[in-house]
Design an enzyme around this catalytic site. Structure first.
Site, PDB file in Angstrom:
ATOM      1  N   GLU A 176      23.478 -10.889  10.568  1.00 46.25           N
ATOM      2  CA  GLU A 176      23.580 -10.296   9.594  1.00 46.25           C
ATOM      3  C   GLU A 176      24.718  -9.101   9.694  1.00 46.25           C
ATOM      4  O   GLU A 176      23.927  -8.165  10.394  1.00 46.25           O
ATOM      5  CB  GLU A 176      22.524  -9.967   8.692  1.00 46.25           C
ATOM      6  CG  GLU A 176      21.816 -11.467   8.206  1.00 46.25           C
ATOM      7  CD  GLU A 176      22.662 -12.005   6.927  1.00 46.25           C
ATOM      8  OE1 GLU A 176      23.468 -11.050   6.382  1.00 46.25           O
ATOM      9  OE2 GLU A 176      22.498 -12.987   6.832  1.00 46.25           O
ATOM     10  N   LYS A 202      12.022  -6.391  17.325  1.00 43.29           N
ATOM     11  CA  LYS A 202      12.494  -4.912  17.788  1.00 43.29           C
ATOM     12  C   LYS A 202      13.041  -4.031  16.491  1.00 43.29           C
ATOM     13  O   LYS A 202      13.963  -4.590  16.017  1.00 43.29           O
ATOM     14  CB  LYS A 202      13.975  -5.033  18.777  1.00 43.29           C
ATOM     15  CG  LYS A 202      14.082  -3.859  19.547  1.00 43.29           C
ATOM     16  CD  LYS A 202      15.635  -4.037  20.052  1.00 43.29           C
ATOM     17  CE  LYS A 202      16.018  -2.581  20.105  1.00 43.29           C
ATOM     18  NZ  LYS A 202      15.979  -1.512  19.023  1.00 43.29           N
ATOM     19  N   CYS A 223      24.378  -2.416   3.472  1.00 41.27           N
ATOM     20  CA  CYS A 223      25.337  -3.326   4.221  1.00 41.27           C
ATOM     21  C   CYS A 223      26.169  -3.769   3.138  1.00 41.27           C
ATOM     22  O   CYS A 223      27.361  -3.905   3.197  1.00 41.27           O
ATOM     23  CB  CYS A 223      24.604  -4.373   5.084  1.00 41.27           C
ATOM     24  SG  CYS A 223      23.344  -5.283   3.967  1.00 41.27           S
ATOM     25  N   GLU A 237      34.056   0.356   7.706  1.00 40.84           N
ATOM     26  CA  GLU A 237      32.561   0.574   7.004  1.00 40.84           C
ATOM     27  C   GLU A 237      32.208   1.773   7.338  1.00 40.84           C
ATOM     28  O   GLU A 237      32.127   2.261   8.610  1.00 40.84           O
ATOM     29  CB  GLU A 237      31.586  -0.438   7.652  1.00 40.84           C
ATOM     30  CG  GLU A 237      30.294  -0.524   6.775  1.00 40.84           C
ATOM     31  CD  GLU A 237      29.397  -1.270   7.645  1.00 40.84           C
ATOM     32  OE1 GLU A 237      29.107  -1.271   8.946  1.00 40.84           O
ATOM     33  OE2 GLU A 237      28.429  -1.689   6.796  1.00 40.84           O
TER      34      GLU A 237
HETATM   35  P1  NAD Z   1      23.309  -1.267  15.556  1.00 42.66           P
HETATM   36  O1  NAD Z   1      24.030  -2.443  15.538  1.00 42.66           O
HETATM   37  O2  NAD Z   1      23.846   0.207  15.968  1.00 42.66           O
HETATM   38  O3  NAD Z   1      21.721  -1.722  15.685  1.00 42.66           O
HETATM   39  C1  NAD Z   1      21.196  -2.430  15.413  1.00 42.66           C
HETATM   40  C2  NAD Z   1      20.164  -2.908  16.316  1.00 42.66           C
HETATM   41  O4  NAD Z   1      20.691  -3.418  17.612  1.00 42.66           O
HETATM   42  C3  NAD Z   1      19.219  -1.740  16.670  1.00 42.66           C
HETATM   43  O5  NAD Z   1      17.860  -2.186  16.735  1.00 42.66           O
HETATM   44  C4  NAD Z   1      19.591  -1.541  18.020  1.00 42.66           C
HETATM   45  O6  NAD Z   1      18.709  -0.970  19.076  1.00 42.66           O
HETATM   46  C5  NAD Z   1      20.097  -2.773  18.721  1.00 42.66           C
HETATM   47  N1  NAD Z   1      20.937  -2.897  19.797  1.00 42.66           N
HETATM   48  C6  NAD Z   1      22.075  -2.140  19.994  1.00 42.66           C
HETATM   49  N2  NAD Z   1      22.551  -2.433  21.426  1.00 42.66           N
HETATM   50  C7  NAD Z   1      22.007  -3.681  21.432  1.00 42.66           C
HETATM   51  C8  NAD Z   1      22.512  -4.519  22.702  1.00 42.66           C
HETATM   52  N3  NAD Z   1      23.321  -4.400  23.455  1.00 42.66           N
HETATM   53  N4  NAD Z   1      21.452  -5.735  22.638  1.00 42.66           N
HETATM   54  C9  NAD Z   1      20.758  -6.163  21.714  1.00 42.66           C
HETATM   55  N5  NAD Z   1      20.285  -5.026  20.708  1.00 42.66           N
HETATM   56  C10 NAD Z   1      21.060  -3.863  20.477  1.00 42.66           C
HETATM   57  O7  NAD Z   1      23.455  -1.011  13.690  1.00 42.66           O
HETATM   58  P2  NAD Z   1      22.781   0.557  13.001  1.00 42.66           P
HETATM   59  O8  NAD Z   1      23.790   1.326  13.160  1.00 42.66           O
HETATM   60  O9  NAD Z   1      21.145   0.585  13.501  1.00 42.66           O
HETATM   61  O10 NAD Z   1      23.035  -0.278  11.664  1.00 42.66           O
HETATM   62  C11 NAD Z   1      23.936  -0.291  10.701  1.00 42.66           C
HETATM   63  C12 NAD Z   1      24.641  -1.473  10.785  1.00 42.66           C
HETATM   64  O11 NAD Z   1      23.870  -2.623  10.136  1.00 42.66           O
HETATM   65  C13 NAD Z   1      25.739  -1.529   9.791  1.00 42.66           C
HETATM   66  O12 NAD Z   1      26.957  -2.084  10.199  1.00 42.66           O
HETATM   67  C14 NAD Z   1      25.419  -2.168   8.442  1.00 42.66           C
HETATM   68  O13 NAD Z   1      26.321  -2.854   7.802  1.00 42.66           O
HETATM   69  C15 NAD Z   1      24.670  -3.194   9.485  1.00 42.66           C
HETATM   70  N6  NAD Z   1      23.576  -3.850   8.266  1.00 42.66           N
HETATM   71  C16 NAD Z   1      23.452  -5.318   7.778  1.00 42.66           C
HETATM   72  C17 NAD Z   1      22.772  -5.907   6.889  1.00 42.66           C
HETATM   73  C18 NAD Z   1      23.132  -7.120   6.370  1.00 42.66           C
HETATM   74  O14 NAD Z   1      22.098  -7.934   6.142  1.00 42.66           O
HETATM   75  N7  NAD Z   1      24.282  -7.707   6.347  1.00 42.66           N
HETATM   76  C19 NAD Z   1      21.800  -5.034   6.524  1.00 42.66           C
HETATM   77  C20 NAD Z   1      21.594  -3.751   6.981  1.00 42.66           C
HETATM   78  C21 NAD Z   1      22.540  -3.255   7.941  1.00 42.66           C
END
Ligand code: NAD
Length: 492
Positions: free
Chosen positions: A251, A176, A285, A384
C-alpha cells in the site's frame, strides 16, 4: 491501561528492552518527549521465531475460527475502551490533531470487529472434479508468519487492516511500527496482551528500516509481507522478499486527482477538497493533492478554497479546537519547502500559504498552501509531497480532465464533483485509480477494499476478500473406489 507509557518491544508475550533506545520528538514542540526501544536484527529474529513456533502450537493452531473471532472481539473492545489514551499518544508522537486521532482510533475498533466476524466465514470448496472415482476439495489454511510493516502516519489504523485479517485467518504476526511516532502501537501491545492472545501470536517491534525492517521482511520464516509506506521503501521490501519469496502486498503513496465540473455544488466540493488535502496536514496517502477545475468555475472555486484555507486554525494538536497541526518531521517540512521553491521557479503561482505560520516557531508547522499550476509537470503537481499543499490546474471539458487526472504513475484515489449522472459513470470507468469518490472524498470503511493502481501498490486491504490474502489453499484428492490400484508396471 497499565504501564502504557513504558515503551518496550513486545516479543513472545513479554515486554522487553530492545538493543538500543532512541528519542521520539513531539512535533508540536520539536523536542524529545519519550524514549523508544529499537529492535536489533537479533530481536527481530527472536520475534519471528516466536511467531513461527506459536503458529504451530495448539494454544493458537488448536483454536476454532470462532474462538479466534472472539479473541479479536475482545481486542476490539479494549481498543474502544482505551481509544482516548491511544489517541493522546498518537497526537503527542506524530502531531496529528486530537480531533482526528480520537475519531480514527474509535473507528479502529470497528475494523477489528469486522475482521472478527470474518474469522469463521473463510470457506474452502468442493470441486466437481472430472474423474468419477475421485473426490477433490480445497482446504483454506492460514499462510503462516506475517511481517506487517507500517509507516508513521495512522499506525493503529494501518496495522488493523493487516493484523485483523491475519489473526482472523489463523496466522501469527510480527508487526513493525515506524521509528517515527511508534508510541500508539507500543501501547496497543498492552491491549493485545490483555486480550489473551497466546505468547508469540502477535509480536510488536519498533526500530529502523535497514536493521529492523530489512531483517524482518527478508526473514526465511516469514511467509507473508504486508507493507504500507513510500514507493522507494517498497522497492527495498520487494528486493528483501527475493530472499524468502513471501507473498507480498504493498500500500503505497499517491498523487490523487480531484475533478470539479462547472455543474457541481461548489461550496460542498470546496469543503470536501479542503478536508481531502488539509486533514492530517496533508500527510495522508489519499490526500487529494491535484485539483482539476473546469475553467468556467475555476476562479470562483479558487476564491472559496483560499477563504477556507486561510480560516483554518493551526496550532497545538492536543487542543480539540485545532483544525491543523504540525508536520511529523522537520525533514518532511524541508522537503516541502524545497519542492515549493522549485515549483515557483518552474512557473507555478502561489495563491495562499507557502511558508511557516507566524507565532508557531517551536513546532514543525506549515501553512495550508495552494499553488496554481499550468500542468502536471510542475514538481508540486508531479511528486507526492505528503503535506498541506494543493496544486490547482484548470481544464476544458471531460476529455482533458480525464487525461490530466490519469497522467500520473500513481493511482490510489480520485474524486469527481458533478451532478451529471451519465458523465459520472463515464468517468468512473476511465479513471485509473483504486478508489473513486463521487461528490465526496476520503470516506473509508472496513467493508470496502482499499488500494491502488500502478505505483500506488499491489493488492487490496479491507473488505471480505482481504482475508484470503492471509490464507493458502491445499488441494485434497481422495479416491473413492474400493478396487485395488492396478500395478502400473504390469502390462494388461
Ligand atoms: P517509509 O516508506 O519511509 O517507511 C515505511 C516503513 O518501512 C517504516 O516502518 C520504515 O521503518 C520501514 N522501512 C524503511 N526501510 C525499510 C527496508 N529497507 N526494509 C523494510 N522496511 C523498511 O514511509 P513513511 O515516510 O513512514 O510514510 C509515508 C509514506 O507512506 C507515503 O508515501 C504515504 O503515501 C505512504 N502511505 C500509504 C498508505 C496506503 O495505505 N496506501 C497509507 C499511509 C501512508
Amino acid at each position: 491501561m497499565s504501564g502504557a507509557d513504558d515503551f518496550r518491544l513486545y516479543i513472545d508475550g513479554a515486554f522487553v528492552e530492545g538493543g538500543s533506545r532512541f528519542e521520539s520528538l513531539d512535533p508540536s514542540t520539536g523536542r524529545p518527549w519519550a524514549s523508544m526501544p529499537a529492535a536489533t536484527a537479533a530481536d527481530v529474529d527472536r520475534a519471528v521465531k516466536a511467531a513461527h513456533r506459536a503458529f504451530g502450537e495448539p494454544a493458537w493452531a488448536g483454536l476454532t475460527a470462532s474462538q479466534r473471532g472472539r479473541l479479536l472481539l475482545r481486542l476490539a473492545d479494549l481498543v474502544a475502551a482505551n481509544a482516548a489514551h491511544l489517541a493522546e499518544l498518537e497526537t503527542r508522537d506524530t502531531g496529528k490533531i486530537i480531533r482526528e486521532t480520537r475519531a480514527q482510533i474509535g473507528y479502529v475498533a470497528e475494523y477489528y470487529r469486522y475482521f472478527a466476524g470474518l474469522a469463521d466465514k473463510v470457506e474452502g470448496a468442493h470441486l466437481p472434479v472430472d474423474k468419477p472415482d475421485m473426490e477433490a476439495w480445497l482446504r483454506r489454511e492460514p499462510i503462516g508468519v506475517v511481517a506487517a510493516v507500517v509507516p508513521w502516519n495512522s499506525q493503529l489504523f494501518l496495522s488493523a487492516v493487516k493484523l485483523g485479517p491475519a489473526l482472523a485467518a489463523g496466522c501469527t504476526v510480527v508487526l513493525k511500527a515506524s521509528e517515527e511516532g511508534p508510541a500508539p502501537l507500543l501501547a496497543f501491545a498492552r491491549l493485545v496482551h490483555e486480550a489473551g492472545f497466546p505468547p508469540g501470536v502477535v509480536n510488536i517491534l519498533t526500530g529502523f528500516g535497514e536493521e529492523c525492517g530489512r531483517t524482518l521482511t527478508a526473514h526465511p520464516l516469514v511467509a507473508r509481507v504486508a507493507f504500507t509506506g513510500g514507493p522507494a521503501t517498497a522497492r527495498h521490501v520487494v528486493r528483501n522478499t527475493a530472499e524468502n519469496l513471501a507473498y507480498t502486498t504493498l500500500e503505497l503513496g499517491g498523487k490523487s486527482p480531484v475533478m470539479v465540473f462547472a455543474d457541481a455544488d461548489l461550496e460542498s466540493a470546496a469543503n470536501a477538497i479542503v478536508a481531502g488535502i488539509f486533514a492530517a496536514s496533508g500527510q495522508s496517502c489519499v490526500a487529494g493533492s491535484r485539483l482539476f477545475v473546469e475553467r468556467a468555475v475555476h476562479d470562483r472555486l479558487l476564491a472559496l478554497l483560499v477563504e477556507k484555507a486561510r480560516r483554518i486554525r493551526i496550532g497545538d494538536p492536543q487542543d480539540p479546537a485545532t483544525e491543523m497541526g504540525p508536520l511529523a518531521t522537520a525533514r518532511q517540512r524541508s522537503h516541502i519547502e524545497a519542492t515549493i521553491a522549485a515549483s515557483l521557479a518552474a512557473g507555478a503561482r502561489l495563491v495562499t500559504g507557502g511558508g511557516r505560520p507566524e507565532g508557531l516557531d517551536e513546532g514543525i508547522y506549515f501553512q495550508p498552501t495552494i499553488l496554481s499550476c499550468a500542468g502536471n509537470e510542475v514538481p508540486c503537481a508531479a511528486e507526492e509531497l505528503f503535506g498541506p499543499v494543493l496544486s490547482v490546474i484548470a481544464f476544458d471539458g471531460e476529455e482533458e480532465a480525464v487525461a490530466l487526472a490519469n497522467d500520473s504513475p500513481f493511482g490510489l484515489a480520485s474524486g469527481i464533483f458533478t451532478r451529471d449522472l451519465t458523465r459520472t459513470h463515464r468517468l468512473i470507468r476511465r479513471l485509473r485509480a483504486g478508489i473513486v469518490w463521487v461528490n465526496t472524498y476520503r470516506a473509508v470503511s472496513p467493508i470496502v477494499p482499499f488500494g491502488g493502481y500502478g505505483q500506488s501498490g499491489l493488492g487490496r486491504e479491507g473488505g471480505a476478500e482481504s482475508i484470503r490474502d492471509y490464507t493458502r489453499t491445499k488441494s485434497v484428492w481422495i479416491r473413492t473406489s474400493d478396487e485395488p490400484i492396478a500395478d502400473p508396471f504390469v502390462m494388461r
